[in-house]
Scaffold this motif. Structure first.
Motif, short mmCIF file in Angstrom:
data_model
loop_
_atom_site.label_atom_id
_atom_site.label_comp_id
_atom_site.label_asym_id
_atom_site.label_seq_id
_atom_site.Cartn_x
_atom_site.Cartn_y
_atom_site.Cartn_z
N ARG A 522 0.84 -1.21 0.00
CA ARG A 522 0.00 0.00 0.00
C ARG A 522 0.86 1.25 0.00
O ARG A 522 0.60 2.21 -0.74
CB ARG A 522 -0.92 0.01 1.22
N ALA A 526 1.57 4.43 -3.43
CA ALA A 526 0.98 5.75 -3.20
C ALA A 526 1.14 6.61 -4.46
O ALA A 526 2.22 6.68 -5.05
CB ALA A 526 1.64 6.42 -2.00
N GLY A 529 -3.09 5.86 -8.05
CA GLY A 529 -4.52 5.87 -8.34
C GLY A 529 -5.25 4.67 -7.76
O GLY A 529 -6.49 4.64 -7.77
N LEU A 530 -4.52 3.69 -7.25
CA LEU A 530 -5.16 2.54 -6.60
C LEU A 530 -5.72 2.96 -5.25
O LEU A 530 -5.13 3.78 -4.55
CB LEU A 530 -4.15 1.41 -6.42
N ARG A 531 -6.86 2.38 -4.88
CA ARG A 531 -7.48 2.69 -3.59
C ARG A 531 -7.60 1.41 -2.77
O ARG A 531 -7.78 0.33 -3.32
CB ARG A 531 -8.86 3.32 -3.80
N PHE A 532 -7.53 1.57 -1.45
CA PHE A 532 -7.53 0.42 -0.57
C PHE A 532 -8.44 0.66 0.63
O PHE A 532 -8.61 1.80 1.07
CB PHE A 532 -6.11 0.12 -0.06
N GLU A 533 -8.99 -0.44 1.13
CA GLU A 533 -9.75 -0.41 2.37
C GLU A 533 -9.04 -1.27 3.40
O GLU A 533 -8.56 -2.36 3.07
CB GLU A 533 -11.17 -0.97 2.16
N TYR A 550 -4.76 -4.78 3.60
CA TYR A 550 -5.70 -3.88 2.91
C TYR A 550 -6.24 -4.59 1.67
O TYR A 550 -5.55 -5.41 1.05
CB TYR A 550 -4.99 -2.59 2.48
N ALA A 552 -7.69 -4.05 -2.18
CA ALA A 552 -7.76 -3.11 -3.30
C ALA A 552 -9.22 -2.99 -3.75
O ALA A 552 -9.90 -4.00 -3.92
CB ALA A 552 -6.89 -3.60 -4.45
#
Length: 553
Positions: A522, A526, A529-533, A550, A552
């Motif tokens: 993660r 940075a 454009g990738l997002r993580f929860e 996390y 994706a």
């Protein structure tokens, strides 16, 4: 080159930070960061450049770099709010902004260096920062090195010196390798080294030193740790493990004893008292360690700055009064006991007896005629690495930085013809092979419904995993994917090591159709454009500690 700013100066040749002419204790990586920023003060230095220059091929997270920047600011009395010396350029990197007066380092008067020695004459750089905590009314000095998932508390032999540990290359290398296995906490015992000195008649008891271990762990924020006791540090580790089992994960004992350690203890104490500070005691502890004139001068200084002659001799006598046998039945932590066959100080039968008294303890006899572990330390550290991490040490393997994508086929239909199910999986594997090839990756391993794939970067690996999840869905299947970037061992076409276990463990925890990543990944992607929860802190199979994971999205 030397760069002066205010009352401070950074000396690249001597690898030193000074304030008003006095050396400032700073961790080597922190000083590397300061030197690189000062050398390129005319521009912004990117985070990627700093990671490459300071850590080279070794992978570390961006959080580690941020921590070193914070330490660097602290060393020059700057902070993130003022930024008078190091300025953060958001989204880009850092710049050294304090006015500098550069000058060649040869203008500094320096004594000529004697010829090198087999002890390793060249200094290894400034030691890590020394911290202090109070125990029993005394100041106890300690250092914390590394940031691994578990803690290792190193309990030295009868004397030590935290600063000089990093000036003798064999001792420094030993400590650095331990710090690769976990967060290393090392201290000088009360009455020795940088800890508060006491009169020889007031040297602490074993119980008092046990309190010192707990105080150091508390100050370092360590609730549980692996204890590594060397020589006279072994009984201390045994007593601590027996009396505070909730704080001990594992126990490593090297070259130690429970009672009656020496043959000829009185003669040894007399020798130490008479010859202390000459380097001859050190040579007695490691007779195969060939030292030239400069090497002897180094270890003589180590002796003098670790204790005075009376205290050193008294510590030898006190060791003969120790009896840790009553503690052995209460030890429940996994225990590894290592002893060299021809140890010249503590006979090997003392180690065998110690191991026999601890339920389930593993005893390993190693060839060698040195009491100190720093001579020919590789086999010792390989054993410790396997014991602490659960992963056998790799020899003869290339260490490489790899981004790994682990894929597990999870959605094979429970109903329907077996032939149909196998056909679906085969089509998925064929399309996976094409997709990986298109992205320039390599399928390292394909066993049953599990695959290990390497790709050039973590962002590409995450997107590959997302693409494979969609392909599997089209085929009425589901895959669970895990991505991790780590240093691993390469043997031919195979990858091995704890990093592989981490990645495989992440894939096993991932939900159907999802790509889960470690915090390392993660941080590395940075700005991609990738997002993580967040998926919380998780324990992984066969891997110590907990790992922030996390998904994706």
């Amino acid at each position: 080159m030397i760069w002066r700013f205010g009352q401070r100066e950074i000396d690249a040749e001597r690898f030193e930070l000074r304030c008003s002419g006095t050396a400032v204790a700073v961790e080597p990586q922190v000083l590397d960061v300061l030197i690189h920023l000062a050398a390129h003060h005319d521009r912004v230095v990117t985070k990627e450049e700093l990671l490459d220059e300071v850590w080279g091929d070794r992978f570390v997270s961006e959080a580690t770099l941020t921590s070193r920047i914070k330490d660097a600011r602290r060393a020059v009395e700057d902070d993130g709010r003022r930024q008078e010396v190091i300025r953060t350029v958001h989204g880009r990197g850092y710049q050294f902004v304090a006015p500098l007066e550069p000058r060649p380092s040869r203008s500094v008067d320096a004594a000529p260096s004697p010829a090198g020695s087999s002890a390793g004459a060249e200094p290894t750089g400034a030691p890590p920062a020394v911290q202090y905590t109070r125990s029993g009314g005394y100041d106890i000095a300690f250092q914390v090195v590394g940031d691994g998932p578990g803690d290792i508390v190193l309990i030295p032999g009868f004397v030590s010196n935290l600063d000089l540990r990093w000036e003798l290359p064999p001792l420094a290398e030993f400590s650095r390798r331990l710090a690769e296995l976990g967060r290393l906490i090392v201290f000088d015992k009360r009455g020795t080294g940088l800890s508060e000195r006491t009169a020889p008649s007031r040297l602490p008891t074993l119980e008092e030193r046990m309190d010192d271990v707990g105080a150091v762990m508390d100050a370092a924020g360590s609730s549980r740790a692996t204890l590594f006791g060397i020589s006279e540090g072994g009984p201390l580790a045994l007593l601590f493990a027996a009396s505070q089992p909730q704080r001990v994960d594992r126990l490593v004992i090297y070259g130690s004893f429970t009672h009656d350690p020496f043959v000829g203890a009185d003669e040894m104490a007399e020798f130490v008292n008479e010859r202390w500070g000459t380097g001859e005691t050190f040579q007695m502890l490691a007779p195969t360690w060939e030292l030239d004139e400069r090497g002897m001068a180094q270890v003589a200084r180590y002796e003098r700055l670790s204790a005075n002659p009376d205290s050193a001799a008294r510590l030898v006598q006190l060791a003969t009064e120790i009896d840790a046998r009553p503690a052995l039945p209460a030890i429940g932590a996994p225990t590894l006991v290592i002893h060299r066959t021809n140890d010249p100080i503590i006979p090997i039968d003392r180690g065998r007896s110690l191991a026999a008294g601890v339920a389930g303890a593993r005893f390993v006899e190693q060839e060698g005629a040195d009491h100190l572990p720093y001579r020919d330390s590789g086999p010792v550290l390989d054993l410790v690495a396997e014991f602490v991490t659960g992963v056998p040490a790799m020899t003869g393997a290339d260490r490489v930085l790899a981004t790994m994508l682990f894929v597990e086929v999870a959605g094979v239909p429970a109903q329907g013809a077996a032939e149909t199910s196998r056909g679906q999986v085969e089509r998925l594997l064929n399309r996976t092979e094409r997709e990986v090839g298109r992205l320039g990756g390599t399928i390292v391993r394909a066993t049953g419904q599990r695959l290990l794939v390497t790709l050039d970067g973590p962002a590409r690996a995450v997107r590959c995993g997302q693409r494979l999840a969609r392909i599997a869905e089209d085929l009425d299947l589901a895959v669970c994917c895990g991505v991790h970037t780590s240093e691993v061992e390469r043997r031919g076409d195979e990858l091995e090591g704890i990093g592989v276990l981490v990645g495989a463990g992440v894939a096993r925890l991932a939900d159907d159709g999802e790509v889960w990543v470690t915090r390392t990944v993660r941080d590395l992607v940075a700005g991609s454009g990738l997002r993580f929860e967040p998926r919380g802190a998780n324990a992984l199979d066969d891997v110590p500690g907990t790992w922030e994971l996390y998904a994706a999205v």
